[in-house]
Design an enzyme around this catalytic site. Structure first.
Site, PDB file in Angstrom:
ATOM      1  N   LYS A  79      60.140  35.784  50.773  1.00 49.16           N
ATOM      2  CA  LYS A  79      59.143  35.120  51.623  1.00 49.16           C
ATOM      3  C   LYS A  79      58.889  33.709  51.096  1.00 49.16           C
ATOM      4  CE  LYS A  79      54.422  36.041  53.393  1.00 49.16           C
ATOM      5  NZ  LYS A  79      53.305  37.007  53.323  1.00 49.16           N
ATOM      6  N   SER A 154      52.026  38.966  57.786  1.00 43.38           N
ATOM      7  CA  SER A 154      52.576  37.628  57.774  1.00 43.38           C
ATOM      8  C   SER A 154      53.994  37.544  57.235  1.00 43.38           C
ATOM      9  CB  SER A 154      51.668  36.724  56.948  1.00 43.38           C
ATOM     10  OG  SER A 154      51.628  37.157  55.596  1.00 43.38           O
ATOM     11  N   SER A 178      50.148  42.407  54.947  1.00 43.80           N
ATOM     12  CA  SER A 178      51.306  41.603  55.353  1.00 43.80           C
ATOM     13  C   SER A 178      52.664  42.113  54.917  1.00 43.80           C
ATOM     14  CB  SER A 178      51.143  40.163  54.881  1.00 43.80           C
ATOM     15  OG  SER A 178      50.266  39.499  55.748  1.00 43.80           O
TER      16      SER A 178
END
Ligand code: GLN
Length: 471
Positions: A79, A154, A178
């Protein structure tokens, strides 16, 4: 034709690598081929590194010298809010344009030592604020199961990359769900470790008392491998702890079901799928006990006070002076206002304003102070519930992946976090495991089953998770 090596689990790839049936270069190439095919439309990776083959060659060389790590030569997705030395890092925000990480996050250092290969940086909601990756400054990530739908958020880019066969493992951060929510939407296993179990050093901060790095994988066994690589106390993160210090509970095969929590607001077929998972576990000798966590009804309200409060202070550092873009005005104040006004997207600005408000004198006691008290109460209730069972079980999200644009109202988006935020507020470890899919408009969509265990008892989550994923 792709070799299919990109769809292997880490466990089976590691076996083949150890047996010298395949090389790290072979797996890396399979992932790169799939990335070329699918990433242009899915937008899971913001950047694919240009040295992936070289990394794979280096891993093969390490193996030839006798190294045997399970992760040696396994390609993974990271990420884009976790620092990798010498690489760009954007948090999917315009405000960090041009910024390059000058050091490795501790989790990255550990993965490099284990021989993991980094394929690229994955898309996210700007600064990890959101549940759909629609808040990225660099466009939405689509769900590989149905490209009209979101991958979740997310950490949507990491979830989509893995789910589409563009990596063998992936990493996200979980502040309120997330890792677990996109796992649910993309059909993956996703873990939020116990708070402090994994170092946050080198991770772009959102809510410092809530954030944890978590792995995504195709199986519980793979998640366990990744978690064991990441975990451990770190002198560079004073909130990190040795999880072994927590009492390790014996498995009693009791699951706590907080029925009241999902009496309303969960899609009928998601509830049906959840009940089928409960049945399956009962068939494997588990008993269900009713648990009540009255405070969980307030968890969302508490989370959406504490998280923005912490975010507003963490994001104060993006002032146009030290990092990223700078929009100049006529005065210093104007510099700040222009830089932050133009650099941050709408959701980030909304949360900074909310957070500043709840921390301001006159409102602090009414909002932040109250939320802190409610958080402590919630911890007591979850602790008491976990005295009666090994883990608390619920759906991960009230619905499967939503259509792109469907949740344009921020409040309706926040409601999707109803089952995930509690574990962040209380620091407990929690996992999402694929349950039976549901069907929407002719497509099978994954949904997750969510388990929360006592602090430091990730092994409980893995044990139940394995039973849940057994065919
Ligand atoms: N969806 C939650 C939010 O918008 C969770 C975010 C996260 O875990 N980073 O805050």
């Amino acid at each position: 034709m792709n070799s299919g090596l990109n769809n292997l689990s880490i466990t089976s790839a590691a076996k083949k690598l150890a047996a010298k049936e395949i090389s790290a270069v072979d797996i890396a190439r399979a992932c790169l081929t799939e990335i070329e095919k699918r990433n242009p439309s899915l937008n899971a990776y913001l950047e694919v590194f240009d040295d992936v083959e070289a990394q794979a060659k280096a891993a093969d060389a390490r193996r030839a010298q006798g190294e045997k790590n399970t992760l040696l030569g396994i390609p993974m997705a990271m990420k884009d809010n976790i620092l990798i030395e010498g690489r760009k890092v954007s948090a999917a925000s315009k405000i960090l344009q041009g910024y390059t990480a000058s050091y490795d996050a501790t989790v990255v250092r550990k993965l490099k030592e284990a021989g993991g290969i980094f394929l690229g940086r994955t898309n996210l909601d700007e600064f990890a604020m959101g549940g759909s990756t629609e808040n990225s400054a660099f466009s939405v990530t689509k769900n590989p199961h149905d490209e009209r739908r979101v991958a979740g958020g997310s950490s949507g880019g990491s979830a989509a990359a893995l789910s589409a066969g563009m990596a063998l493992g992936a990493f996200g951060t979980d502040t309120g769900g997330s890792v677990r929510e996109p796992s649910s939407f993309c059909g993956l296993v996703g873990l939020k470790p116990t708070y402090g179990g994994v170092s946050r050093f080198g991770v772009i901060a959102l809510g410092s008392s809530l954030d944890q790095v978590g792995p995504f994988a195709r199986s519980v066994a793979d998640v366990e491998i990744l978690f064991n690589t990441l975990r451990g106390q770190d002198p560079l993160d004073s909130t990190s702890i040795d999880l072994g210090a927590y009492p390790q509970k014996k498995l009693t095969k009791k699951l706590g079901v907080p029925r009241k929590l999902f009496e309303k607001g969960v899609d009928a077929d998601v509830l049906e799928s959840f009940n089928a998972s409960l049945k399956k576990l009962e068939g494997q000798g588990y008993t269900l006990v009713d648990v009540e966590i009255p405070g969980a009804a307030l968890a969302l309200a508490v989370y959406y006070i504490i998280m923005p409060a912490e975010a507003s202070t963490n994001l104060a550092r993006y002032d146009g002076v030290r990092w990223g873009v700078r929009h100049e005005g006529k005065t210093l104040f104007e510099d700040y206002a222009k830089t932050r006004g133009e650099g941050f997207g709408p959701e980030v600005r909304r949360r900074i304003m909310l957070g500043t408000y709840v921390l301001s004198s006159g409102y602090y006691d009414a909002y932040y102070g109250k939320a802190t008290e409610a958080r402590a109460q919630l911890s007591r209730e979850v602790g008491a519930a976990l005295e009666k069972c090994d883990a608390i079980i619920s759906p991960t999200a009230p619905c499967p992946a939503t259509k792109i644009g469907e949740k344009s109202d921020p409040l309706s988006m926040y409601l999707m976090d109803i089952f995930t935020v509690t574990a962040n507020l209380t620091g407990n470890p929690a996992i999402s495991i694929p349950g039976n899919p549901v069907s929407r408009e002719g497509k099978e969509l994954p949904v997750g089953v969510h388990l929360t265990a006592a602090h430091g008892n990730e092994s409980t989550l893995f044990a139940i998770g394995r039973d849940l994923e057994a065919k």
